[in-house]
Design an enzyme around this catalytic site. Structure first.
Site, PDB file in Angstrom:
ATOM      1  N   SER A  58      -5.468 -24.632 -51.123  1.00 37.34           N
ATOM      2  CA  SER A  58      -4.637 -25.824 -51.015  1.00 37.34           C
ATOM      3  C   SER A  58      -3.279 -25.668 -51.699  1.00 37.34           C
ATOM      4  O   SER A  58      -2.378 -26.438 -51.458  1.00 37.34           O
ATOM      5  CB  SER A  58      -5.374 -27.026 -51.605  1.00 37.34           C
ATOM      6  N   LYS A 112      -3.378 -29.416 -58.465  1.00 36.86           N
ATOM      7  CA  LYS A 112      -2.457 -30.040 -57.491  1.00 36.86           C
ATOM      8  C   LYS A 112      -1.148 -30.377 -58.186  1.00 36.86           C
ATOM      9  O   LYS A 112      -1.047 -30.338 -59.403  1.00 36.86           O
ATOM     10  CB  LYS A 112      -3.062 -31.349 -56.949  1.00 36.86           C
TER      11      LYS A 112
END
Lengths: 170, 420
Positions: free
Chosen positions: A69, A106
């Site tokens: 990701s 993230k």
């Protein structure tokens, strides 16, 4: 028979005159034989990755990344993230945190009361955190990424060899 | 502390009842507040609380001392950011000497305490309580107040007569630092039930008679005169002990000597870490005192024994100890019993620079001491017991049972946290 005594040529024989004596100073300090090492004056500690990556040793954790990701931020599966828990978490920084028990890496963005976690891979969608309903806990800010360079597979290697073959000067 | 450490790397445990198990997962050695609330007691054996665990979904952790130890040392090191003098008192407690120099940086003791709490919460995700007092005893009292009274938000300051009176007036005497159950009973019989009453005791000689000079120190400490000073460089230990119970009962000599060798190796590492030599070895072993014979349910036959020997010289070299310890255990062991535990206690410990040659022995051998240090360095780099004696088994039958062990998040590259 070999004459073992070398005859001294008469030119080398001198008469000593004690009145013409010159005193030679005697230095008590020892003299190092051989050439002095000029680098000795410049000796310093060898470079150390720990000094570069870790600012707060007590608050630093190492975390292994998994999944793709964050691939556009150079975080690949297997990369080791250096995470500093002493730094302030600000919008735009890459953080490692737990969302409802799952550990994730993230980009952190605060929008009013809402916290949004952005991946850096076009195939993934942002994660919205609602402070009332979701359990959210920050481990720290990612300060360095340690990765091995990607390996070429046989196709890539072949392409490179083909390139050399076609562009070779005759 | 142990549960907080587990939660530090696994926040999904927050808000749930959690217990940490020690001693081969047999009994409870730490509980979260939620686990205390459902009635799990300290030291309770696991089999007694199976129903409670199922009923309340209690989370179980085997004790992961590698993780707890690392977080503890991070905590102690973090505290030195706030003050120069820090005395680690136990794995989760420390005394910190606050000088007046901090006054410009933090507005009040309350503020300093909150800053410590917040920093530890952010850096290590551990909840701590801070108590300020003029003496160590008062600081302990303040810390206890901070822990038990939620309205204080984890920081309690005793810096005036009024605050001391308030804190001590309802502080039970049995909770006071240095008062055990016997002293507590004795004081209660004499009408002293709170710390305030002990502080204001009229006749100090009465305290001296009943509680020795340590009692007098306690009273003076409560009055605000420091008697126990900060011990910043901890003195080396006078006794070193390694005794862990086996993961399963062991009947044979081979496994027991192996366990003995491994425990002695641990003891020697501890000796070398504090740069000491020892001379006196005690070996003991015993069967499981709670065991019932599987067939008829009657209490099983028991056996326990111990023996001490004095080596001809001081040493911290493993083979030297083994030369004496192995015959001892061979001598002690009675066949036909299933053993639960073997243990080692080292005594007569002197500093490594101690050089007194024996009459009949030419020791300590410099070479042997040097080899020990090298082995320690190798094992530090390549993992515990990578360099070991040939008589040590690699995968022994007696190793500890740790069914729900969490990862060593901070001490092993293979076990670090994974983030997706």
């Amino acid at each position: 028979m070999i004459d073992t005594l070398d005859p001294i040529p008469p030119g080398n024989i001198w008469a000593i005159d004690p009145s013409e004596r010159v005193p030679i100073p005697f230095y008590l300090s020892t003299v190092q034989a051989g050439f002095p090492n000029p680098a000795e004056n410049f000796l310093r500690q060898r470079l150390n990755l720990q000094d570069l990556c870790v600012q707060h040793p007590d608050a630093t954790y190492f975390v292994e990344a998994a999944g793709e990701s964050m691939i556009e931020d150079y975080i690949y599966p297997g990369s080791i993230l250096v995470v500093d828990a002493a730094l302030l978490v600000e919008s735009g920084k890459i953080i490692v945190c737990w969302v409802n028990g799952a550990c994730t890496v993230k980009r952190f963005v605060r929008y009013g009361k809402l916290v949004v976690l952005f991946p850096s891979n076009a195939h993934y969608t942002p994660l919205y955190i609602h402070p009332e309903t979701d359990q959210f806990l920050v481990l720290g800010v990612v300060v360095r990424i340690v990765s091995k360079p990607p390996r070429w597979d046989s196709d890539q290697l072949k392409t490179a060899q083909d390139y050399v073959r076609t562009h070779r000067r005759e | 502390m142990y549960v907080s450490c587990e939660r530090s790397f696994n926040p999904s445990l927050n808000g749930k009842p959690v217990i940490a198990l020690g001693n081969n997962d047999h009994c409870v050695i730490a509980r979260s507040q939620e686990a205390k609330n459902v009635g799990i007691k300290m030291g309770q054996p696991l089999f007694q609380i199976r129903e409670l665990i199922e009923q309340h979904q209690v989370q179980i952790c085997s004790s992961n001392f590698e993780l707890y130890g690392d977080l503890s040392s991070r905590l102690m090191s973090l505290l030195t950011n706030f003050a120069d003098h820090v005395e680690p008192y136990s794995i989760d407690e420390a005394f910190v000497q606050i000088d007046t120099s901090f006054e410009g940086i933090y507005p009040s003791y309350q503020g300093l305490g909150s800053a410590m709490r917040d920093t530890v919460a952010q850096w290590l995700r551990l909840p701590i309580c801070v108590g300020f007092g003029l003496t160590k005893t008062l600081a302990k009292v303040a810390n206890k107040c901070a822990k038990t009274r939620p309205e204080l938000e984890g920081v309690c300051v005793i810096n005036s007569l009024e605050s001391a009176n308030e804190a001590l007036s309802d502080f039970k005497i049995k909770d006071l630092w240095g008062v055990g159950s016997r002293y507590a009973a004795m004081l209660k019989k004499n009408g002293i039930e709170t710390a305030l009453q002990l502080r204001d005791v009229g006749d100090i000689d009465w305290v001296r008679d009943r509680m020795t000079v340590n009692g007098v120190r306690m009273v003076y400490e409560l009055r605000g005169y420091p008697c126990r000073l900060l011990e910043i460089n901890a003195p080396p230990k006078k006794t070193i002990c390694t005794a862990m119970s086996f993961g399963q009962l062991i009947p044979d000599l081979k496994n027991i000597t192996d366990a003995l060798t491994t425990y002695l190796a641990r003891c020697c590492e501890k000796l070398r870490r504090q740069e000491s030599l020892a001379r006196h070895v005690t070996v003991f072993l015993h069967t499981n005192p709670n065991r019932k014979t599987p067939g008829n349910g009657l209490p099983a036959k028991q056996y326990s024994a111990s023996r001490s020997i004095r080596l001809p010289h001081h040493t911290n070299h493993l083979p030297d100890f083994l030369r004496y310890a192995i015959p001892v255990v061979e001598n002690l062991l009675q066949l036909g019993y299933n053993y639960q535990k073997v243990g080692i206690i080292l005594n007569d410990i002197v500093p490594e620079s101690f050089r007194q040659q024996g009459v009949f022995s030419d020791w300590p051998d410099e070479k042997a001491l040097q080899i020990g240090k090298t082995i320690d360095r190798l094992n530090h780099r390549y993992g515990r017991d990578k360099v070991r004696l040939a008589s040590q088994l690699y995968q022994p039958d007696w190793s500890q049972v740790q069914g729900s062990l969490s990862q060593a998040y901070t001490t092993d590259w293979k076990q670090i946290l994974k983030a997706s």
